[in-house]
Design an enzyme around this catalytic site. Structure first.
Site, mmCIF file in Angstrom:
data_model
loop_
_atom_site.group_PDB
_atom_site.id
_atom_site.type_symbol
_atom_site.label_atom_id
_atom_site.label_comp_id
_atom_site.label_asym_id
_atom_site.label_seq_id
_atom_site.Cartn_x
_atom_site.Cartn_y
_atom_site.Cartn_z
ATOM 1 N N ASN A 100 0.834 -1.203 0.000
ATOM 2 C CA ASN A 100 0.000 0.000 0.000
ATOM 3 C C ASN A 100 0.866 1.248 0.000
ATOM 4 O OD1 ASN A 100 -2.684 -1.095 0.106
ATOM 5 N ND2 ASN A 100 -2.196 -1.804 2.165
ATOM 6 N N LYS A 104 6.978 3.065 -2.624
ATOM 7 C CA LYS A 104 7.536 1.788 -3.074
ATOM 8 C C LYS A 104 6.968 1.411 -4.439
ATOM 9 C CE LYS A 104 8.300 -0.952 1.125
ATOM 10 N NZ LYS A 104 7.900 -2.210 1.754
ATOM 11 N N ASP A 143 9.817 -6.963 1.948
ATOM 12 C CA ASP A 143 9.979 -6.352 3.261
ATOM 13 C C ASP A 143 11.418 -5.861 3.302
ATOM 14 O OD1 ASP A 143 9.080 -5.393 5.683
ATOM 15 O OD2 ASP A 143 9.641 -7.195 6.791
ATOM 16 N N PHE A 149 11.841 8.303 1.044
ATOM 17 C CA PHE A 149 10.946 8.046 2.165
ATOM 18 C C PHE A 149 11.684 7.228 3.216
ATOM 19 C CE2 PHE A 149 10.589 4.667 -0.879
ATOM 20 C CZ PHE A 149 10.425 3.504 -0.139
ATOM 21 N N GLY A 150 11.034 7.005 4.336
ATOM 22 C CA GLY A 150 11.634 6.203 5.400
ATOM 23 C C GLY A 150 12.913 6.825 5.927
ATOM 24 N N TYR A 151 13.964 6.027 5.978
ATOM 25 C CA TYR A 151 15.262 6.449 6.518
ATOM 26 C C TYR A 151 16.157 7.106 5.471
ATOM 27 C CZ TYR A 151 14.133 3.528 10.583
ATOM 28 O OH TYR A 151 13.530 2.980 11.692
ATOM 29 N N ASP A 152 15.648 7.344 4.260
ATOM 30 C CA ASP A 152 16.472 7.874 3.166
ATOM 31 C C ASP A 152 17.288 9.121 3.531
ATOM 32 O OD1 ASP A 152 15.600 5.783 1.618
ATOM 33 O OD2 ASP A 152 14.456 7.008 0.204
ATOM 34 N N LYS A 179 18.748 6.409 -7.211
ATOM 35 C CA LYS A 179 18.582 5.531 -6.055
ATOM 36 C C LYS A 179 18.265 4.113 -6.514
ATOM 37 C CE LYS A 179 15.680 4.618 -2.064
ATOM 38 N NZ LYS A 179 14.414 4.897 -1.407
#
Length: 192
Positions: free
Chosen positions: A8, A12, A67, A147-150, A170
């Site tokens: 979702n 990604k 994941d 996004f996330g830890y980027d 990336k």
């Protein structure tokens, strides 16, 4: 070929669609799946398998799921499988980064790696692919893409964070990009 990507996460999805241009990648929303798919395994591979199996069993479709975890050497490879909820169940990227930066404040070793596991369910068989991107954790957030830890992860051989790179840059070096590359190579070698 049409494949369901069991996610979702729109970031990604866009990243993967940009890498899998020879395939029609269908989101969970496109198959009217709005379920909260459990991610209760204690490994990245386990969670990818849980998600892929859920879609295959419920919808009878070929699919793949991933994941990803950030593994920090000085923290015994934490947050790992708990990366998305490291600072709590809210999945707040800024809170996760703040917690990680705080835990590394007095550490000299900032080596880390992103690792992605993909489970592909196709024609009644299951295949697992892995991608790893090694780098280090920066001392402060840099960049506003990704996004996330980027914003706090700088891959080896570069002077900027993932959040300072274009999606194409990336994707060419990332953990997910490497795992997807293995998936694409596998799919291209088969006769469907």
């Amino acid at each position: 070929m049409k494949l369901v990507f069991a996610t979702n996460n729109q970031h990604k999805l866009k990243e993967v669609q940009a890498m899998l241009t020879n395939f029609e990648i269908v989101s969970l929303a496109a198959i009217n799946c709005f379920d909260d798919i459990p991610e209760t395994a204690n490994t990245l591979e386990g969670n990818a398998i849980l998600k892929a199996d859920y879609i295959t069993k419920k919808f009878g479709l070929n699919c793949f799921a991933d994941d990803t975890g950030l593994e920090v050497e000085a923290l015994n490879n934490k947050p790992g499988v708990y990366s998305a909820r490291y600072a709590g169940e809210s999945n707040n990227a800024n809170a996760n980064m703040d917690k990680l930066l705080n835990e590394l404040q007095d550490k000299k070793n900032r080596k880390a790696q992103f690792r992605t596991a993909i489970a592909l369910n196709i024609d009644g068989k299951q295949f697992i692919f892995e991608g790893i991107c090694k780098g280090q954790i920066l001392t402060a957030k840099q960049g506003d893409s990704g996004f996330g830890y980027d914003p706090i992860f700088m891959p080896n051989g570069f002077n900027n964070s993932f959040a300072e790179m274009s999606m194409t840059q990336k994707g060419a070096i990332s953990h997910r990009g490497k795992a997807i590359e293995k998936l694409v190579t596998f799919l291209n070698e088969q006769s469907w």
